[in-house]
Design a protein around this motif. Structure first.
Motif, short mmCIF file in Angstrom:
data_model
loop_
_atom_site.label_atom_id
_atom_site.label_comp_id
_atom_site.label_asym_id
_atom_site.label_seq_id
_atom_site.Cartn_x
_atom_site.Cartn_y
_atom_site.Cartn_z
N THR A 113 0.86 -1.18 0.00
CA THR A 113 0.00 0.00 0.00
C THR A 113 0.89 1.23 0.00
O THR A 113 1.79 1.36 0.84
N THR A 177 -3.89 6.65 -2.87
CA THR A 177 -3.39 5.42 -2.26
C THR A 177 -3.43 4.32 -3.31
O THR A 177 -4.49 4.00 -3.85
N THR A 179 -2.57 0.39 -4.29
CA THR A 179 -2.39 -0.94 -3.71
C THR A 179 -2.03 -1.93 -4.81
O THR A 179 -2.70 -1.99 -5.84
#
Length: 252
Positions: A113, A177, A179
């Motif tokens: 992440t 963000t 991932t």
């Protein structure tokens, strides 16, 4: 729930961002050390210890007094399974390295992440980074990238693995963000998806490759040594003062 967790992590990382950036610069020069095949396994020394005979029960003659049994000296005779000796993989786990200021990355439970400012344009550069490594992009939209199965070649592996990835993005204020997950991982006919060390190696490996591609030019410049800076200061014209004459009265 995800937002709260990321906000807490972001708050904790604000304290060490400046230190982390310096550590990243140093780490970039050490990454190449992990590509030497000689570091993958023990290449020197003998394996005579593997031929040690099995432990036998201690035979105590009748009438002999012995100390009371203690668990502190218990010898575990459980049979060991898996590779031993020079066949054992001794490489340490791969860790994610962020090359963007005001960003952080963590590896947890099979995924990386990464939180980064939108101004860094990392998401827009990921497709080029994948294409550079001949990783097929099966589908791509503004928040998701799915790759097809592609061979991942490493200098410290004799046989390449075949892997596919899922890369997702979530916008959080002025940050994003990202991932990275691995959806399949095989080496020949062997399925590696249930092996945590292998999963971590190839997820983090791809992430670090992407970070290397998106790193700003300022991160690729070797910091000047403190001594070099001192020498430069001494050589500046304004730092060289002319000697002044001292009269006899001044010396008194």
């Amino acid at each position: 729930m995800l937002n709260n967790t990321l906000n807490k992590i972001l708050f904790k990382n604000n304290v060490i961002k400046k230190t982390a950036v310096l550590a990243v610069v140093t780490s970039l020069f050490l990454v190449g050390c992990g590509n030497d095949q000689n570091f993958k396994r023990e290449v020197e020394g003998n394996e005579d210890y593997l031929k040690s005979p099995a432990l036998k029960p201690l035979i105590i003659p009748e009438g002999t007094t012995i100390p009371a049994e203690s668990n502190e000296f218990f010898v575990n005779t459980t049979e060991v399974h898996g590779d031993l000796g020079k066949k054992l993989d001794i490489r340490p786990p791969t860790l994610p390295i962020s090359t963007i200021q005001e960003a952080f990355a963590i590896y947890n439970n099979g995924s990386v992440t990464f939180n980064v400012p939108l101004s860094s344009n990392v998401w827009e550069q990921i497709p080029n980074s994948l294409n550079k490594r001949n990783i097929l992009i099966a589908s791509h939209d503004s928040n998701t990238i799915q790759t097809g199965k592609s061979f991942m070649v490493r200098a410290d592996e004799e046989q390449a693995v075949e892997a596919s990835y899922s890369i997702k993005r979530q916008l959080l204020g002025d940050t994003e963000t990202i991932t990275i997950l691995i959806t399949s991982l095989t080496r020949g006919t062997e399925n590696l998806i249930s092996q945590p060390v292998e999963v971590q190696r190839y997820i983090v490996g791809l992430f670090n490759d992407i970070m290397n591609d998106v790193a700003p030019d300022s991160m690729r410049i070797v910091p000047a040594k403190a001594q070099d800076k001192n020498d430069e200061e001494k050589n500046k014209p304004e730092s060289k003062k002319t000697a002044t004459a001292v009269s006899d009265e001044d010396q008194k």
